[in-house]
Write a protein that holds these residues in place. Structure first.
Motif, mmCIF file in Angstrom:
data_model
loop_
_atom_site.group_PDB
_atom_site.id
_atom_site.type_symbol
_atom_site.label_atom_id
_atom_site.label_comp_id
_atom_site.label_asym_id
_atom_site.label_seq_id
_atom_site.Cartn_x
_atom_site.Cartn_y
_atom_site.Cartn_z
ATOM 1 N N ALA A 83 -2.380 6.521 5.005
ATOM 2 C CA ALA A 83 -1.637 5.418 5.617
ATOM 3 C C ALA A 83 -2.525 4.199 5.795
ATOM 4 O O ALA A 83 -3.757 4.300 5.830
ATOM 5 N N GLN A 84 -1.883 3.034 5.889
ATOM 6 C CA GLN A 84 -2.639 1.820 6.194
ATOM 7 C C GLN A 84 -3.269 1.940 7.577
ATOM 8 O O GLN A 84 -2.610 2.328 8.542
ATOM 9 N N GLN A 89 0.053 5.810 0.170
ATOM 10 C CA GLN A 89 0.548 6.796 1.128
ATOM 11 C C GLN A 89 1.405 7.850 0.442
ATOM 12 O O GLN A 89 1.293 9.037 0.750
ATOM 13 N N GLN A 90 2.234 7.427 -0.488
ATOM 14 C CA GLN A 90 3.126 8.370 -1.177
ATOM 15 C C GLN A 90 2.353 9.389 -2.003
ATOM 16 O O GLN A 90 2.660 10.587 -1.981
ATOM 17 N N CYS A 140 0.814 -1.222 0.000
ATOM 18 C CA CYS A 140 0.000 0.000 0.000
ATOM 19 C C CYS A 140 0.847 1.272 0.000
ATOM 20 O O CYS A 140 0.329 2.370 0.231
ATOM 21 N N SER A 141 2.140 1.133 -0.268
ATOM 22 C CA SER A 141 3.054 2.278 -0.139
ATOM 23 C C SER A 141 2.724 3.414 -1.099
ATOM 24 O O SER A 141 2.846 4.586 -0.744
#
Length: 283
Positions: free
Chosen positions: A264-265, A258-259, A254-255
């Motif tokens: 966020a997770q 967020q980026q 899931c990065s």
């Protein structure tokens, strides 16, 4: 933001309706088996953003009703996205970890090779392809193991079973991230808002709860938090056969979510506590 949501009584659509004033279209207002009618509903509403939180989700039954599942999960989202492209509004579409074959132990990135194991996954994968091809500003949000205080889900099933049994067998070799419907709803709203300002962020993203765990581990935490004594035996998937094959590895990277969006997770243990509290309040 004038929000149009496909789905009215589902887990995510219920949460969306509670978080923000929205026009939510249920089965009576939008027949998902009629792609053209759903597209016309978008044009008639003339919203500033559309979120598709509705789907054919009967994974096992889809093995016998693949044509219907493909229309609802494939053709209809494609027509929705095309209507959004014509209106110039963002389209957020919820998809699934079932587009992958669940091999290995590494988290699947959004650009990982897809290889669905069954009809449900194939139908959702077609929907993804048509949304991308529509030309709409879009976000395809793949998620997994959805739970909430509403609808049918693993948490509510475990609690219901605990009322008549004190011993269970739960699969321990399927690993993924339980994800609360409220967290998904919040993520969808953030995606929609940001896409309206930055259409270049269009693409496919992953969103699931952390940390990854097995269904057995998830069940163990549910009963622990609920304060219900239960003996839970870990079993392999081979001892719990189903018409549709489930992916063994539903870990998702899931990065990029967020980026790109600052989302966020979510920590599923905290979300589980909130859902249990809500269920207690509902009685």
């Amino acid at each position: 933001m004038t929000l149009l949501v496909f789905g009215k009584t589902g887990q995510v659509s219920t949460e969306l309706g509670q978080l923000l004033e929205a026009v939510c279209l249920g089965r009576a207002e939008a027949d998902l088996s009629d792609p053209a009618a759903c597209a016309e509903a978008i044009k008639a509403a003339n919203p500033s953003v559309v979120i598709n939180a509705a789907a054919y989700t009967a994974v096992d039954r889809a093995e016998e009703e693949e044509d219907l599942a493909t229309i609802i999960n494939g053709d209809t989202p494609g027509k929705m996205a095309t209507a959004c492209a014509e209106l110039g509004v963002p389209f957020v579409h919820i998809s699934t970890d079932y587009v992958f074959d669940g091999q290995g132990k590494a988290p699947f990135a959004p650009d990982a090779e897809t290889n669905p194991l069954g009809a449900y996954g194939r139908s959702k994968l077609k929907g993804e392809a048509l949304v991308r091809a529509s030309g709409a500003t879009h976000a395809i949000l793949r998620t997994s193991w959805v739970f909430s205080a509403h609808g049918n889900n693993f948490v509510k099933t475990m609690l219901r079973v605990s009322e008549t049994r004190n011993e269970l067998k739960v699969v321990d070799d399927q690993i993924g991230g339980p994800t609360s419907a409220r967290s998904i709803a919040r993520a969808c709203l953030s995606l929609a808002d940001q896409l309206g300002k930055a259409p270049g962020k269009s693409g496919t993203y992953h969103f699931s709860g952390a940390p990854d765990i097995s269904w057995h581990g998830f069940a163990t935490e549910i009963f622990a938090q609920a304060g219900k004594p239960m003996t839970i035996h870990a079993i392999p998937t081979s001892q719990y056969p189903t018409p549709a094959v489930r992916p063994g590895n539903s870990r998702m990277d899931c990065s990029s979510t967020q980026q790109q969006f600052g989302i966020a997770q979510p920590e599923w243990q905290a979300d589980l506590a909130a859902v249990l509290e809500e269920l207690n309040a509902l009685g």
